[in-house]
Structure formats: C-alpha cells, structure tokens
Design an enzyme around this catalytic site. Structure first.
Site, short mmCIF file in Angstrom:
data_model
loop_
_atom_site.label_atom_id
_atom_site.label_comp_id
_atom_site.label_asym_id
_atom_site.label_seq_id
_atom_site.Cartn_x
_atom_site.Cartn_y
_atom_site.Cartn_z
N LEU A 15 4.99 -7.52 12.61
CA LEU A 15 5.60 -8.77 12.16
C LEU A 15 7.12 -8.79 12.34
O LEU A 15 7.75 -9.85 12.20
CB LEU A 15 5.26 -9.04 10.69
CG LEU A 15 4.00 -9.86 10.44
CD1 LEU A 15 2.74 -9.10 10.86
CD2 LEU A 15 3.88 -10.28 8.98
N GLU A 64 -2.86 9.20 -9.28
CA GLU A 64 -4.14 9.92 -9.37
C GLU A 64 -4.16 11.18 -8.50
O GLU A 64 -5.18 11.54 -7.92
CB GLU A 64 -5.33 9.02 -8.98
CG GLU A 64 -5.30 7.59 -9.48
CD GLU A 64 -5.10 7.47 -10.98
OE1 GLU A 64 -5.08 8.49 -11.69
OE2 GLU A 64 -4.94 6.34 -11.45
#
Length: 379
Positions: free
Chosen positions: A328, A353
């Site tokens: 982009l 995590e």
C-alpha cells in the site's frame, strides 16, 4: 457449530466490527453494545458446556469463530481470548463445582466479564517471578500486590489473580468490588488499544477460601499453564485472522492501484509478497486446525502443537501485515487504511501469551527430546 451461527457471527464481524475497528482503536475502548452483542451471539461462552450456559463448541469451531472475529477487529477478538479462553476455560477445567456454580453461568452469558491478572512490573515472560502475595487467614486469604498490563481489567467484574506465599504459587478469583481493589487504566499501546488495559492494585484484599482455584500451590504448574495453553490456542487463530486480513488488503489494493501504466499487482515482487502471504496463511490455518483436533482429543501432544501453531501464525502474521503496508506504500502508513493497524496488532501477537523467543526455546527443547539421536555422533 451450526451454519446459522457462523453466518450470524460473520455478518456481525463484517457489517459491525470491521467498519468500526478503526474507531475502537482510536478511542481506545470497546463499546458496551459490542460486548452485549457478543454475549447474545454466545461468543463469551463459546467453549463452555451448555449446562453451564455456554454454546459447548469444540476447539475447531471456536477457532473458526476466532478467525472470523479477529479478521474484523483484533480488540474484539481479544475479549474472546481473555474472557473465554484464559478465564472460562481455566475455571471450567480447574475450578471446584462450587466455584463454577458461583461464576461460570454469568461468565458464559456475558453478564460478568473476566480477566487474567498474571503480569506485573517485574514479572512478564518469567511468570514464576510474581511478587503479589497471599496469606491464609481464618477461612480465606489476604492478597497484596500490583498487576500491570492486564487486558480488560478496566471493565472486568472478576479477576483471575496469580499470587505467591514464599514461593508457593496459587490462583484466586477476586471480585472487582472487593475492598482494597483499585483499577488504574493505561493507554498509549502499540496495539490492542481497545482492550481496556489497566493496572490492578491489591491492598489487603480478603478473598473467601472457596475462591481458591484448584488448590494451594497449583497456581503456576496447573492454573497458569492451563490458562496460557488455551490463550495460545486462541492467539494462534488470531495470527491467522490478521494474516488473512492483510492478504485481502494487499490483493484488493494491488489489483486496483496503477503505477507505470499497469496495476502494481502485475509486478513480480508484489506478486511474490501475495504468494508468500497466501502460502503462509494457509499453512498457519492448517497448524491451528491440527492443534484444535488434538485439543478435542485431549492428546498429550496438544500443548506442543499449540505452541508451534502460535509461534508460526504470529510470525507469519507479522510478515504478511508488513508486506501489506509495503504494497500500500504511503497509504499503508496512514490510518485511512487498515494496513497500519493490522501491522501494529500483529506485533502484539509475538509478545503476548509467551514471546516468540520463549516459544522457540520450548519448541527446540521438544525437538531435541524427540529427534536427537540417542547414540553419540562421531567427531
């Protein structure tokens, strides 16, 4: 999982969450009506058995819903990771019947929200280094400590708190309105901005004995490991979600954006990024499905396969979202397009995590145990 549920959740994700994801990111809040709708759809109790008020979905179905929601909005998906995976699943597996009766139906219905209070200023990856303390007193426990970076602590009703007593780590459910609990909202994060991250201060917080999860001393070996196992499974699917969103972004943009007289998608190096993203997201999804099947079978291999899936999917999500920004160009660096937000959200997955580096260590240890030759190799 019924087709009707998948259709309903997909419609919610595509027509409500995706159009407002940038707003949630900018305002750093997840509106109550979004949480209410998630509860109505059953997402907050997706894996909880029906007898406790949930949908009773198997891990594969839950993973598929996680991808659908996560592709639309990472912060909304994060509520499923924290509330459903880290808290509900842990309570379901390790909580006493009394504790389940007390909390699980409300949590499954979404009338109460839960969060996982593990991290502290001095305890991140080294979860065993928690400094929050508990002391047995009369028929309960007294907690003191300081938790930080706790997702959804800003709005949660119940906290799954990890604390220690001279090295004996235990876990407790603490109600938000308990005297001595103070919440300090935090802001300015790279990603997960709408997850109501906060500090939790505990000062002489009295917790009834029945709110002990599992048993004294089970806080790290059982509760933390169980919670992080379910959390990593959800995060693995979150990586798939972000990588899929990035793939769709770069394909749509490359097909329509013209430079040098032709769509940029015709250029070989752009096509390489698209091909790599498609290949990676397909492989990551299959790793997640494999982990899900093993979870459903309660296989001894489920935990390690989940680590592999979490590590791989978070890594390829970072790469795919970075490539989306690259495709982009200037627009990829602007908040008017989702690419920059996807890129920021993907980086978070490599940290929460269990960092990618910790995953690499655990995976390598497993590889040595399984594949190293038993006989000595000649010099």
């Amino acid at each position: 999982m019924t087709d009707d549920l998948l259709t309903e959740v997909t419609a919610f994700a595509e027509t409500v969450l995706a159009p407002r994801a940038a707003e949630f990111d900018r305002t750093e809040r997840l509106p109550r009506e979004i949480i209410t709708r998630m509860a109505e759809l059953g997402l907050l109790g997706a894996t909880v058995p029906e007898r406790w008020g949930g949908l009773g979905l198997d891990p594969l179905a839950y993973g598929e819903l996680t991808e659908v929601v996560g592709k639309a909005c990472a912060s909304t998906r994060a509520l499923m990771t924290v509330h459903t995976s880290l808290v509900c699943q842990t309570l379901l597996e390790l909580g006493s019947r009394r504790l389940k009766e007390k909390y699980l139906p409300d949590l499954a219905r979404g009338t109460r929200l839960g969060c996982f209070a593990l991290s502290e200023p001095g305890a991140g990856s080294d979860a065993a280094a928690v400094a929050t303390t508990y002391l047995a007193k009369d028929d309960g426990f007294v907690l003191n400590g300081h938790k930080r970076w706790i997702s959804f602590a800003g709005i949660a009703d119940v906290f799954l708190v990890i604390a220690t007593d001279n090295g004996v780590t235990s876990a407790f459910l603490v109600d938000r309105d308990t005297p001595g609990v103070v919440i300090r909202p935090m802001s300015g994060f790279l990603g997960n901005r709408a997850t109501h991250i906060a500090e939790v201060l505990l000062t002489d917080v009295v917790v009834p004995g029945e709110n002990l999860v599992s048993s004294v001393g089970a806080g790290f070996s059982f509760v933390v490991n169980t919670a992080l196992f379910h959390g990593r499974y959800s995060i693995a699917w979150a990586g798939v979600a972000l990588a899929q969103a990035a793939l769709e972004q770069m394909c749509s943009y490359a097909a329509g954006r013209e430079q040098f007289g032709s769509p940029i998608g015709d250029h070989q190096l752009v096509r390489r990024m698209v091909a790599d993203a498609l290949t990676s997201v397909t492989a990551a999804r299959e790793l997640c499905r494999r982990a899900g099947r093993l979870c459903a079978e309660r296989s001894a291999s489920a935990a390690m396969e989940t680590n592999v899936a979490k590590y791989f999917s978070s890594t390829i999500a970072q790469r795919a979202t970075a490539d989306a920004v690259q495709v982009l160009g200037g627009n990829g660096c602007w908040s008017g397009y989702p690419a920059e937000r996807l890129y920021r959200e993907a980086k978070i997955l490599e940290i929460i995590e269990g960092t990618s580096q910790l995953q690499q260590i655990m995976i390598a240890d497993f590889a040595y145990q399984r594949y190293a030759r038993k006989n000595k190799v000649a010099p």
